[in-house]
Design an enzyme around this catalytic site. Sequence first.
Site, PDB file in Angstrom:
ATOM      1  CG  LEU A  88      68.470 -59.290 -15.300  1.00  0.00           C
ATOM      2  CD1 LEU A  88      69.062 -60.285 -14.310  1.00  0.00           C
ATOM      3  CD2 LEU A  88      67.301 -59.920 -16.056  1.00  0.00           C
ATOM      4  NE  ARG A  89      65.311 -52.350 -18.545  1.00  0.00           N
ATOM      5  CZ  ARG A  89      66.098 -51.965 -19.546  1.00  0.00           C
ATOM      6  NH1 ARG A  89      67.317 -51.505 -19.305  1.00  0.00           N
ATOM      7  NH2 ARG A  89      65.669 -52.019 -20.785  1.00  0.00           N
TER       8      ARG A  89
ATOM      9  CG  ASP B  59      74.418 -52.779 -23.885  1.00  0.00           C
ATOM     10  OD1 ASP B  59      74.444 -52.217 -24.985  1.00  0.00           O
ATOM     11  OD2 ASP B  59      73.479 -53.496 -23.507  1.00  0.00           O
TER      12      ASP B  59
ATOM     13  CG  HIS C 206      75.411 -50.050 -27.736  1.00  0.00           C
ATOM     14  ND1 HIS C 206      74.120 -50.428 -27.495  1.00  0.00           N
ATOM     15  CD2 HIS C 206      75.333 -49.020 -28.608  1.00  0.00           C
ATOM     16  CE1 HIS C 206      73.291 -49.657 -28.191  1.00  0.00           C
ATOM     17  NE2 HIS C 206      74.004 -48.787 -28.871  1.00  0.00           N
TER      18      HIS C 206
ATOM     19  CG  ASP D 187      69.871 -55.734 -26.258  1.00  0.00           C
ATOM     20  OD1 ASP D 187      70.014 -55.480 -25.035  1.00  0.00           O
ATOM     21  OD2 ASP D 187      69.950 -54.866 -27.141  1.00  0.00           O
TER      22      ASP D 187
ATOM     23  CG  HIS E  25      61.699 -50.352 -21.838  1.00  0.00           C
ATOM     24  ND1 HIS E  25      62.515 -49.587 -21.020  1.00  0.00           N
ATOM     25  CD2 HIS E  25      62.435 -50.690 -22.917  1.00  0.00           C
ATOM     26  CE1 HIS E  25      63.711 -49.483 -21.609  1.00  0.00           C
ATOM     27  NE2 HIS E  25      63.701 -50.148 -22.743  1.00  0.00           N
TER      28      HIS E  25
HETATM   29 ZN    ZN Z   1      73.264 -52.123 -26.620  1.00  0.00          ZN
HETATM   30 ZN    ZN Z   2      71.706 -54.221 -24.328  1.00  0.00          ZN
END
Ligand code: ZN
Ligand code: ZN
Length: 437
Positions: free
Chosen positions: A63-64, A152, A179, A305, A309
Amino acid sequence: MQTILIQGGRVIDPSQGIDREADVYLDRGRVASIGAAPGSADVVIDARGMIVCPGLIDAHVHLREPGNEEDETIATGARAALAGGCTSVACMPNTRPAIDSQGAAEFVVLQARRARQANVFPVGAVSKGREGVELAELGQLVAGGAVAFTDDGAPVASASLMRRALQYAKMFDRCIMQHCQVLELTVGGVMNEGFESMKLGLGGMPAAAEDIMVARDIRLAEITGGRLHIQHISTERAVELVREGKRRGIDVTAEACPHHFTLTDERLRTFDSNYKMNPPLRTRPDVDAVIGGLRDGTIDLLATDHAPHAAEKKLRELDQAPFGIVGLETLIPIVALALIEPGHLTWSGAIRKLTVEPAKLLGIDKGTLRPGADADLTIIDPATPWTIDPSAFYSKSRNTPYAGWEVRARAHTAIVAGEVRYTLGGIVRESATRATP
Ligand SMILES: [Zn+2]
Ligand SMILES: [Zn+2]
């Protein structure tokens, strides 16, 4: 608080083994009953021809916020989740700063509460600053609302740190999401290593980088008795390793993302950065293995995922552009197109991987329409054809490889805590005016 009656839909609730036409009645933020509906409700929703299921849960989104609000915020991401039919999401800690403290986790919970869209559950970092050196304060993160741990964006590279993380997280009955990637093998990589990367002259990321880490971590889960969750599984061998680990009784689960069962590395011939993700798009045998893993239960859940961006970042040269695509608003149609229509999964099977299974993984009291459960519910239109148009996304970002795809299923309505928070085309409003007295 209002009462809602959802009439005539096909109710699919894998937690109770339900798949039949029925009415669902929601009362004061709770599921009141399935089937035996009372005579009246404040809001009546006509769900004929629709699928009515527990609110979908996406256990893997970015969600940044804080740090990259130009790409997404907790509010915009949680709204995109609803538009995609997800009433709950678990967000990754690779923000700036990272979610590696109680305060950082509490910030996510608070922002989500303010936004009043989908429920947002923070996933805490495994290591301080996600630097892979020192274990984060896992207990404090849990106190702040973290439901699992991961670094991650990057793997936990150190085997000894991973071992300790699995041990500590076990004390809180939380999983470590990994990850899986041996970084030494993917330096400078842009896409899957193989025939296509050689032909295109692009840096490769070998499948073995994932396979080796999956094998290591399954073994670490075995010796610690900890809970390991493999994120975005993408290779044939990794699927086989998880299958074997489960057979041996090790506590390992896995998720697959729509791009890894719909697209292959041949797409990179276009040099379009919307095909650049990490782990990368693989080959046809890998795609088939992921589908096989979803079919036989080796892969427990579906997750997006969702990696927003801003356009100017994805427009850079392929080797400079960031990895990742948005996924929330294309989840249902792509799952329907790639898994349900060809007969790999039934609707009930797919919904299980988006409700019961992620709820179990995250240890949250969601993913069911049992009487008394939170009234989080998704209504899916499984049939009406539509074309994916990124300009209509609620997400702040539009980096999708699915623009222009002709699809059928989509989220029609999303209800959270007994409130209709998303609806397609105002149909609910129409129904609401027909509410019986
Ligand atoms: Zn990842
Ligand atoms: Zn991810």
